[in-house]
Design an enzyme around this catalytic site. Structure first.
Site, PDB file in Angstrom:
ATOM      1  N   THR A  70     -10.130   0.221 -66.901  1.00 41.05           N
ATOM      2  CA  THR A  70      -9.683  -0.480 -65.701  1.00 41.05           C
ATOM      3  C   THR A  70     -10.046  -1.710 -66.043  1.00 41.05           C
ATOM      4  OG1 THR A  70     -10.010   1.632 -64.529  1.00 41.05           O
ATOM      5  CG2 THR A  70      -9.536  -0.269 -63.382  1.00 41.05           C
ATOM      6  N   THR A  71     -11.263  -2.086 -66.211  1.00 39.38           N
ATOM      7  CA  THR A  71     -11.752  -3.499 -66.200  1.00 39.38           C
ATOM      8  C   THR A  71     -11.135  -4.410 -67.473  1.00 39.38           C
ATOM      9  OG1 THR A  71     -14.058  -2.757 -65.703  1.00 39.38           O
ATOM     10  CG2 THR A  71     -13.901  -4.871 -66.544  1.00 39.38           C
ATOM     11  N   TYR A 123      -2.473   8.719 -58.492  1.00 33.41           N
ATOM     12  CA  TYR A 123      -1.415   8.705 -58.014  1.00 33.41           C
ATOM     13  C   TYR A 123      -0.902  10.127 -57.803  1.00 33.41           C
ATOM     14  CZ  TYR A 123       3.140   7.407 -56.295  1.00 33.41           C
ATOM     15  OH  TYR A 123       4.110   7.147 -55.601  1.00 33.41           O
ATOM     16  N   TYR A 162     -13.278  10.512 -67.052  1.00 31.20           N
ATOM     17  CA  TYR A 162     -13.704   9.342 -66.154  1.00 31.20           C
ATOM     18  C   TYR A 162     -13.255   9.723 -64.825  1.00 31.20           C
ATOM     19  CZ  TYR A 162     -13.577   4.518 -64.289  1.00 31.20           C
ATOM     20  OH  TYR A 162     -13.924   3.281 -63.866  1.00 31.20           O
ATOM     21  N   ILE A 170     -21.733   2.768 -68.021  1.00 30.36           N
ATOM     22  CA  ILE A 170     -20.615   1.942 -68.478  1.00 30.36           C
ATOM     23  C   ILE A 170     -20.452   0.764 -67.332  1.00 30.36           C
ATOM     24  CG2 ILE A 170     -18.082   2.053 -69.087  1.00 30.36           C
ATOM     25  CD1 ILE A 170     -18.416   4.774 -70.169  1.00 30.36           C
ATOM     26  N   ARG A 214     -10.509   5.011 -57.225  1.00 37.60           N
ATOM     27  CA  ARG A 214      -9.039   4.521 -57.544  1.00 37.60           C
ATOM     28  C   ARG A 214      -8.034   5.755 -57.903  1.00 37.60           C
ATOM     29  NH1 ARG A 214      -8.744  -0.615 -59.961  1.00 37.60           N
ATOM     30  NH2 ARG A 214     -10.814  -1.700 -59.829  1.00 37.60           N
ATOM     31  N   LYS A 247     -18.199   9.655 -67.083  1.00 32.46           N
ATOM     32  CA  LYS A 247     -18.384   8.620 -66.451  1.00 32.46           C
ATOM     33  C   LYS A 247     -18.092   8.758 -65.177  1.00 32.46           C
ATOM     34  CE  LYS A 247     -16.994   3.852 -65.837  1.00 32.46           C
ATOM     35  NZ  LYS A 247     -15.817   2.604 -66.208  1.00 32.46           N
TER      36      LYS A 247
END
Length: 291
Positions: free
Chosen positions: A43-44, A106, A132, A202, A137, A160
Site C-alpha cells: 500500500t505504501t 471491497y 496482510y 513492516i 483498509r 503482517k
C-alpha cells in the site's frame, strides 16, 4: 523467519513514471542503514495505482538491487484471487523471498471466503506467504481461528498485523505457536507488539528513519530496554505525523525533505495540506532526522 525492522517501500515517481534511479539508490540506503527486509509494491508503494507492468518492474528492480543482501517480500495482493495468483507467480519467478498478500478489500468475503482465497494462492504458487491483515483498509478482519487454519498450509508462514490490537499477537502465538512469523503493521504499537510475541515490524516510518528503527529492534533483541524506550520516544511523534493524512502522502513528503525522492504521489493520493507539512517537518526535527 523474517524479523526486526523491515520497510514498506515507497515508490518514487518522476515526470509521471517510476523513478528507477531513485528507487535503486533508496534500496541501497535502506540496506546500509540496517533494514532487515524490503517490501515493494505494498500500500505504501502505491500498488493500487501502479499498472501491472509497473508493479512487476518495481518488484524486479528491488530484487535486482538487493542482490540477496536482505530478503525481499513482494506485495502481490488483490481482491481478485486470479490476479493475486498471477502477481504472486511473477514474484516467485523474479526471485522474491516471500509474498505479502492483503485480505481481499471491497468484496468483503466471509472467513471461509478468505480461507479459500489464501489457500488457492498457496496451492498455486510455492512461495512463503505472509497474510496482510489490515481491517481499516480492507474492511474485513481475519480471525485468529481462520489464520490458524491457514497456518496449517506449509507455505503460509506469517502475518503482517495492522489491527493495532495489543492482544492479537499473544492470541495468535497461543493459537498457532511461536514459529508463525508475526510482524506488526503499525509503527506506533511495535514495542507492545514485540512484548506480546511479535517478531518485527513492516514499517512506514522506516522509509525515513531506517537507522534508528534498526537499532531499536536490535536493542530489543539484546534486552536493552532503555535504548528501546529512548528511540521509541524520539520516533513516536513521527509515527503519528506520517498518518496525519492518507499514507503515503505524508511519508513521501518526509522523503522529499530528506532528498530521497519527489513528494509526488498518484491520484487519488494528493499533495498534503500545509498544516500537515508542518506536522511532518516538526516530527522529523523531533526525531533528529532534519536539522
Amino acid at each position: 523467519m523474517f524479523k526486526g525492522s523491515l520497510v514498506a517501500l515507497i515508490t518514487p515517481f518522476k515526470n509521471g513514471a517510476v523513478d528507477e534511479a531513485a528507487f535503486r539508490k533508496f534500496v541501497d540506503w535502506q540496506i546500509e542503514e540496517g533494514t532487515e527486509g524490503l517490501i515493494p509494491t505494498g500500500t505504501t508503494g502505491e500498488s493500487p495505482t501502479l499498472s501491472h507492468d509497473e508493479h512487476k518492474r518495481v518488484v524486479e528492480l528491488c530484487i535486482e538491487q538487493a542482490a540477496g543482501r536482505v530478503p525481499v517480500i513482494a506485495g502481490t495482493g488483490s481482491n481478485s484471487t486470479e490476479e493475486a495468483i498471477e502477481l504472486t507467480q511473477h514474484a516467485k519467478e523474479a526471485g522474491a523471498d516471500a509474498a505479502l498478500i492483503v485480505t481481499p478489500y471491497y468484496n468483503k468475503p466471509t472467513q471461509e471466503g478468505m480461507y479459500r482465497h489464501f489457500k488457492a494462492i498457496a496451492d498455486a504458487v510455492d512461495i512463503p506467504i505472509i497474510i496482510y491483515n489490515i481491517p481499516p483498509r480492507s474492511v474485513i478482519d481475519m480471525s485468529v481461528e481462520t489464520m490458524k487454519r491457514l497456518a496449517e498450509i506449509p507455505n503460509i508462514v506469517g502475518v503482517k498485523d495492522a489491527t493495532a490490537s495489543a492482544t492479537r499477537p499473544i492470541e495468535t502465538r497461543l493459537a498457532i505457536g511461536p514459529d508463525f512469523c508475526q510482524l506488526s503493521g503499525e509503527d506506533g504499537t511495535v514495542v507492545p507488539y514485540l512484548s506480546q510475541g511479535g517478531h518485527g515490524c513492516i514499517s512506514v516510518t522506516a522509509n525515513v528513519a531506517p537507522g534508528p528503527l534498526s537499532r531499536m529492534h536490535k536493542a530489543w533483541g539484546e534486552g536493552d530496554l532503555d535504548t528501546v524506550r529512548t528511540i521509541n520516544d524520539r520516533l513516536y511523534p513521527l509515527h503519528q505525523a506520517l498518518f496525519c493524512e492518507s499514507s503515503p502522502g505524508p511519508v513521501k513528503y518526509a522523503a522529499s525533505l530528506l532528498g530521497i525522492c519527489e513528494a509526488t504521489a498518484r491520484l487519488p493520493i494528493c499533495e498534503i495540506a500545509d498544516s500537515s507539512k508542518q506536522k511532518v517537518e516538526s516530527a522529523l526535527r523531533h526525531a533528529g532526522l532534519l536539522n
